[in-house]
Scaffold this active site. Structure first.
Site, mmCIF file in Angstrom:
data_model
loop_
_atom_site.group_PDB
_atom_site.id
_atom_site.type_symbol
_atom_site.label_atom_id
_atom_site.label_comp_id
_atom_site.label_asym_id
_atom_site.label_seq_id
_atom_site.Cartn_x
_atom_site.Cartn_y
_atom_site.Cartn_z
ATOM 1 C CG ASP A 164 -1.934 1.084 1.250
ATOM 2 O OD1 ASP A 164 -2.073 1.783 0.232
ATOM 3 O OD2 ASP A 164 -2.598 1.259 2.277
ATOM 4 C CG ASP A 360 -4.291 4.905 -2.637
ATOM 5 O OD1 ASP A 360 -3.334 4.506 -1.945
ATOM 6 O OD2 ASP A 360 -5.464 4.579 -2.421
#
Length: 484
Positions: A164, A360
């Site tokens: 992430d 992201d």
């Protein structure tokens, strides 16, 4: 009367000719449409994707990887719900609507975190006014789609973790655990690792955490609460991280979770690649260089890669990596425009710049300012109208969908993202449409609720691109055909 009959006889052939011509035009149009489908595979028109309908959905079996990593530290990246995933459970993956709804929850949490960080009013002052605040020390991981496998400890224990770019602290669930969610692998046992050690409270790594405390024996305790109220609490520790059998990172700082709840699926934990010092990329910078790259595969049945350091692809196009002091963990890029079928969508760059854009790895669908999305959708729909595809119902947050039933191939207008400095990045077909089924293929973009909300470049649009985070030079690059 004879004269009238003559006029009627002269008019009849004319009317027959008109009918015949009209019928011929109908047949010609139908023939052209059929020919377009029959010959589509021979080569697309400029700025259009031509794709076989049979290839829209991923294969049921894991396909061979064609990823091209830049160095020996590269890890395989797979979709956690796909057949290549070590976490794949028996049965079917979650419904698409559920995944997209979870994606919206993550987006809301990113928006809340950024809005809270930018607010001049402190949390304490807000609390004094009786305002209820959500926990905002992290981001929802309900849509952490992609996982990597690493080793931890000595001897190394295999772990499958979400990667992430929106988080910093890496962590795994450890034993003894007072409250842990169910994961696929056994919990990590620190007692069985000869290289494990606790991080003391006075250590810089502990002092740099947003939320920390000290145990009675002065060992560092951490807490991360994500936007959807998922959380991980435990001991901050060091141990050897094994990336590949021949490549290790001794003394890696991570969280040993002892109370973990939330939407983490069956993953063993998380690897954070944010910009703070505790992230994996920051800790590895002295060995591999300040930066990393990855490529997300076009299909959930294929594999990509995550690579620390290494050279950028020769075809990478770069744009400046923007920094915001209020949210230093996020990677911002200067998105300034969008193209459809080779033509720029008429939206002022000011619309994109109002709140900025975050890239992201955990958000699925790219979010654009409302005005920018409306212009993109309109242009895309007009282009699709060229071939008369049947419209399909909306799917959760996706409102521009098509039914390709009965077609053998489809022609889809290309979409390119334009960044500050002039870099135009063309998206793979898999980054243009989100295909739930042949009868429901949707434009893979959505609008933010407000023009003041930050834009988010999601992972669907990043598919097959080599995405390069050159932290040392403060720029982000995109290289075509990074993986398949």
């Amino acid at each position: 009367m004879a004269s009238g009959a003559l006029r009627r006889r002269r008019g009849a052939p004319f009317r027959v000719s008109v009918i015949l011509i009209a019928a011929a035009l109908v047949r010609l149009a139908a023939s052209a449409a059929d020919a377009a489908e029959r010959t589509a595979a021979s080569g697309p028109e400029p700025d259009w994707h031509v794709v076989s309908v049979a290839s829209l959905l991923p294969p049921a079996a894991c396909t061979a990887s064609k990823a091209a990593a830049s160095n020996s530290s590269a890890l395989n990246v797979v979709h956690r719900h796909g057949p290549c995933s070590p976490l794949q459970a028996r049965g079917t993956p979650p419904p698409h609507a559920e995944l997209l709804n979870d994606d919206q929850a993550r987006v809301h949490s990113i928006h809340r975190k950024i809005a809270a960080a930018a607010s001049p009013v402190s949390d304490r002052a807000r609390g004094a006014k009786g305002v209820t605040l959500p926990a905002q020390r992290g981001i929802s991981l309900g849509t952490g789609n992609y996982v990597v496998s690493v080793g931890l400890g000595t001897p190394a224990r295999g772990m499958t973790v979400v990667f992430d770019t929106g988080s910093d602290l890496s962590w795994v669930q450890c034993t003894p655990c007072s409250d842990c969610y169910e994961q696929k692998d056994p919990l990590f046992d620190p007692a069985r690792s000869s290289t494990y050690s606790a991080v003391p409270c006075a250590a810089p790594e502990c002092q740099g955490l947003d939320s920390r405390s000290c145990s009675p024996d002065r060992k560092c305790r951490y807490e991360v609460v994500y936007g959807d109220q998922s959380q991980t609490d435990g001991a901050l520790a060091r141990d050897t991280l094994t990336l590949t059998p021949s490549d290790t990172l001794p003394g890696f700082v991570f969280g040993c979770g002892e109370r973990d709840t939330g939407l983490f699926g069956r993953a063993d934990g998380l690897v954070g690649l944010g910009r703070e010092k505790v992230s994996l990329s920051s800790q590895a910078a002295s060995k591999y260089g300040a930066g990393f790259s990855y490529c997300l595969p076009s299909s959930s049945s294929a594999a990509g890669y995550l690579s620390l350091g290494g050279p950028a692809p020769a075809n990478a196009r770069f744009t400046a990596m923007e920094t915001r002091r209020d949210t230093p963990s996020f990677y911002y890029v200067g998105l300034v425009g969008v193209k459809v079928a080779g033509r720029t969508v008429r939206v002022s760059p000011v619309v994109f710049a109002a709140a900025g854009t975050v890239i992201d790895s955990g958000t699925v669908i790219t979010r654009l300012p409302p005005r920018a999305y409306a212009a993109l959708r309109s242009k895309f729909a007009r282009s699709m109208g060229r071939y008369g595809y049947k419209r399909a119902p909306a799917l959760s947050i996706l409102d521009t969908c098509y039914d390709f039933t009965g077609h053998t191939t489809v022609r889809i207008p290309s979409v390119a993202l334009v960044f500050a400095g002039g870099a135009a990045v063309g998206l793979d077909f898999s980054g243009v449409l989100y295909v739930a089924k042949v009868a429901q293929a949707c434009l893979a973009f959505a609008a933010n609720g407000d023009g003041a909300d930050v834009g988010i470049l999601g992972n669907t649009q990043q598919k097959t691109l080599a995405v390069v985070y050159d932290v040392a030079n403060n720029k982000i690059g995109f290289g075509a055909n990074g993986c398949s």
